[in-house]
Design a protein around this motif. Structure first.
Motif, PDB file in Angstrom:
ATOM      1  N   THR A   1       0.822  -1.218   0.000  1.00  0.00           N
ATOM      2  CA  THR A   1       0.000   0.000   0.000  1.00  0.00           C
ATOM      3  C   THR A   1       0.855   1.267   0.000  1.00  0.00           C
TER       4      THR A   1
ATOM      5  N   GLY B   1      -9.128   2.092  -5.012  1.00  0.00           N
ATOM      6  CA  GLY B   1      -7.753   1.626  -4.811  1.00  0.00           C
ATOM      7  C   GLY B   1      -7.349   1.845  -3.368  1.00  0.00           C
TER       8      GLY B   1
ATOM      9  N   ARG C   1      -4.968   2.750   4.514  1.00  0.00           N
ATOM     10  CA  ARG C   1      -4.108   3.799   5.079  1.00  0.00           C
ATOM     11  C   ARG C   1      -4.871   5.128   5.191  1.00  0.00           C
TER      12      ARG C   1
ATOM     13  N   ASP D   1     -10.649  -2.357  -4.178  1.00  0.00           N
ATOM     14  CA  ASP D   1      -9.266  -2.584  -4.599  1.00  0.00           C
ATOM     15  C   ASP D   1      -9.223  -3.917  -5.353  1.00  0.00           C
ATOM     16  N   VAL D   2      -8.266  -4.030  -6.266  1.00  0.00           N
ATOM     17  CA  VAL D   2      -8.113  -5.288  -7.012  1.00  0.00           C
ATOM     18  C   VAL D   2      -7.446  -6.373  -6.162  1.00  0.00           C
TER      19      VAL D   2
ATOM     20  N   LEU E   1      -5.698  -7.159   0.613  1.00  0.00           N
ATOM     21  CA  LEU E   1      -5.812  -5.808   1.182  1.00  0.00           C
ATOM     22  C   LEU E   1      -7.261  -5.514   1.559  1.00  0.00           C
TER      23      LEU E   1
ATOM     24  N   PRO F   1      -9.789  -5.281 -12.410  1.00  0.00           N
ATOM     25  CA  PRO F   1      -8.825  -4.275 -12.888  1.00  0.00           C
ATOM     26  C   PRO F   1      -9.402  -3.331 -13.948  1.00  0.00           C
TER      27      PRO F   1
ATOM     28  N   LEU G   1      -5.848   7.784  -4.267  1.00  0.00           N
ATOM     29  CA  LEU G   1      -4.511   8.288  -3.953  1.00  0.00           C
ATOM     30  C   LEU G   1      -3.485   7.232  -4.331  1.00  0.00           C
ATOM     31  N   SER G   2      -2.506   7.635  -5.136  1.00  0.00           N
ATOM     32  CA  SER G   2      -1.480   6.711  -5.655  1.00  0.00           C
ATOM     33  C   SER G   2      -2.096   5.551  -6.418  1.00  0.00           C
TER      34      SER G   2
ATOM     35  N   TRP H   1     -11.025   4.491 -16.339  1.00  0.00           N
ATOM     36  CA  TRP H   1     -11.390   4.672 -14.923  1.00  0.00           C
ATOM     37  C   TRP H   1     -11.883   6.090 -14.639  1.00  0.00           C
TER      38      TRP H   1
ATOM     39  N   ASN I   1       2.768  -1.327  -8.201  1.00  0.00           N
ATOM     40  CA  ASN I   1       3.544  -0.132  -7.864  1.00  0.00           C
ATOM     41  C   ASN I   1       4.822  -0.028  -8.690  1.00  0.00           C
TER      42      ASN I   1
HETATM   43  C1  LIG Z   1       0.157   2.566  -4.002  1.00  0.00           C
HETATM   44  S1  LIG Z   1      -1.284   1.715  -3.480  1.00  0.00           S
HETATM   45  C2  LIG Z   1      -2.173   3.043  -2.686  1.00  0.00           C
HETATM   46  C3  LIG Z   1      -3.258   2.566  -1.750  1.00  0.00           C
HETATM   47  C4  LIG Z   1      -4.097   3.665  -1.090  1.00  0.00           C
HETATM   48  N1  LIG Z   1      -4.804   4.453  -2.056  1.00  0.00           N
HETATM   49  C5  LIG Z   1      -3.223   4.564  -0.244  1.00  0.00           C
HETATM   50  O1  LIG Z   1      -2.868   5.666  -0.700  1.00  0.00           O
HETATM   51  O2  LIG Z   1      -2.874   4.164   0.847  1.00  0.00           O
HETATM   52  C6  LIG Z   1      -2.194   1.497  -4.992  1.00  0.00           C
HETATM   53  C7  LIG Z   1      -3.429   0.618  -4.802  1.00  0.00           C
HETATM   54  O3  LIG Z   1      -4.234   0.673  -5.970  1.00  0.00           O
HETATM   55  C8  LIG Z   1      -4.751  -0.624  -6.204  1.00  0.00           C
HETATM   56  N2  LIG Z   1      -5.175  -0.678  -7.609  1.00  0.00           N
HETATM   57  C9  LIG Z   1      -4.406  -0.659  -8.711  1.00  0.00           C
HETATM   58  N3  LIG Z   1      -5.166  -0.734  -9.828  1.00  0.00           N
HETATM   59  C10 LIG Z   1      -6.451  -0.761  -9.414  1.00  0.00           C
HETATM   60  C11 LIG Z   1      -7.713  -0.832 -10.086  1.00  0.00           C
HETATM   61  N4  LIG Z   1      -7.796  -0.875 -11.423  1.00  0.00           N
HETATM   62  N5  LIG Z   1      -8.842  -0.867  -9.352  1.00  0.00           N
HETATM   63  C12 LIG Z   1      -8.776  -0.819  -7.985  1.00  0.00           C
HETATM   64  N6  LIG Z   1      -7.608  -0.772  -7.299  1.00  0.00           N
HETATM   65  C13 LIG Z   1      -6.466  -0.733  -8.000  1.00  0.00           C
HETATM   66  C14 LIG Z   1      -3.595  -1.538  -5.836  1.00  0.00           C
HETATM   67  O4  LIG Z   1      -4.000  -2.861  -5.626  1.00  0.00           O
HETATM   68  C15 LIG Z   1      -3.069  -0.847  -4.580  1.00  0.00           C
HETATM   69  O5  LIG Z   1      -3.695  -1.308  -3.420  1.00  0.00           O
END
Ligand SMILES: C[S@@+](CC[C@H](N)C(=O)[O-])C[C@H]1O[C@@H](n2cnc3c(N)ncnc32)[C@H](O)[C@@H]1O
Length: 256
Positions: free
Chosen positions: A48, A89, A94, A111-112, A116, A133, A150-151, A164, A213
């Motif tokens: 995360t 996501g 967090r 989340d995918v 998590l 996804p 976020l991220s 998206w 990531n």
């Molecule tokens: C860097 S983490 C950030 C998690 C959270 N947003 C944070 O800031 O704490 C990116 C998250 O996006 C999720 N993710 C990536 N592609 C996604 C999608 N198409 N749909 C939903 N979640 C996705 C990943 O599995 C991961 O948990």
């Protein structure tokens, strides 16, 4: 043991097996990470947040939640128990965890990554779902007053990011808002490819599996606004990464 894991990860990356190498690298980072009763386990924190540091997890999570809520309020969106918010996501919560503590609105997360999501379902007071996804999401049209990610747009390819943006517009009500973070042209790492980023509006650096990531997708701020508007949003502002306080740019979008 940690050195040999790191060496193995590097060798796999050189052999073109970057995703496998990155997965090993994430395991290495998690190994020996401090456990904390109120936080997800170290490996989920790495997935995360990129590392295991408990204080950074708490501080950045709270700061992000406060930023999302303050941004909404500044735009005149007063959230109440009648409103629903989506954390797209959500990782292992967090941001959702401190946000739930700070608002009366109902908080949803998706989340995918099933591990998590499972942690969020067990520990947080909200509706958390594993989603696919690619769109669509399992929510009704205009279900949410506020969506934030976020991220997440930082780890998508261009076509999927565009899809998206449109799907988040579908699930946001008229008068609702989105707060989405992105890597912009002012990120220090973008210095060497800034001219082509400004020219094309989007570039991938560090290829990897979609959503992982490892993959880093950069937008110019103008390029992000253009894509968001094509997906049905109105751009209110894009705060540059250099001044957002979150090390990423922050796009604030409205649904009219
Ligand atoms: C860097 S983490 C950030 C998690 C959270 N947003 C944070 O800031 O704490 C990116 C998250 O996006 C999720 N993710 C990536 N592609 C996604 C999608 N198409 N749909 C939903 N979640 C996705 C990943 O599995 C991961 O948990």
């Amino acid at each position: 043991v940690r050195t040999s894991w790191a060496n193995a990860a590097e060798t796999l990356g050189r052999a073109g097996l970057a995703d496998l190498g990155f997965a090993l690298y994430q395991r290495v980072r998690a190994a020996g990470g401090a456990k904390a009763d109120d936080l997800p386990p170290p490996y989920l924190r790495v997935l995360t947040a990129g590392d295991t540091n408990p204080e950074a997890f708490r501080i950045l999570g709270s700061r992000m939640a406060q930023t999302v809520l303050a941004t909404a309020e500044l735009q005149g969106l007063q959230l109440s128990s009648q409103d629903a918010v989506l954390d797209f996501g959500c990782g292992c919560g967090r941001v959702a965890a401190p946000l739930i503590a700070a608002t009366d609105a109902r908080v949803h997360g998706c989340d995918v990554n099933g591990r998590l999501v499972q942690w969020c379902r067990r520990r947080l007071d909200g509706d958390f779902r594993r989603t696919r996804p690619e769109p669509p999401l399992p929510y009704a049209d205009q279900a949410f007053s506020l969506v934030y990610a976020l991220s997440v747009f930082t780890h998508l390819h261009e076509a999927n990011a565009q899809a998206w943006l449109a799907e988040l517009a579908r699930v946001t009500r008229k008068g609702g808002l989105a707060v989405l973070s992105l890597f912009d042209e002012d990120m220090p790492a973008a210095a060497e490819f800034r001219p082509s980023l400004l020219d094309r509006g989007f570039l991938v650096r560090r290829e990897g599996a979609e959503g992982s990531n490892l993959l880093c997708g950069y937008f110019s701020r103008a390029g992000f606004a253009q894509r968001a508007e094509a997906a049905g949003w109105r751009t209110l502002e894009i705060v540059p990464s250099a001044s957002s306080g979150l090390d990423q740019a922050l796009a604030v979008l409205a649904r009219d």
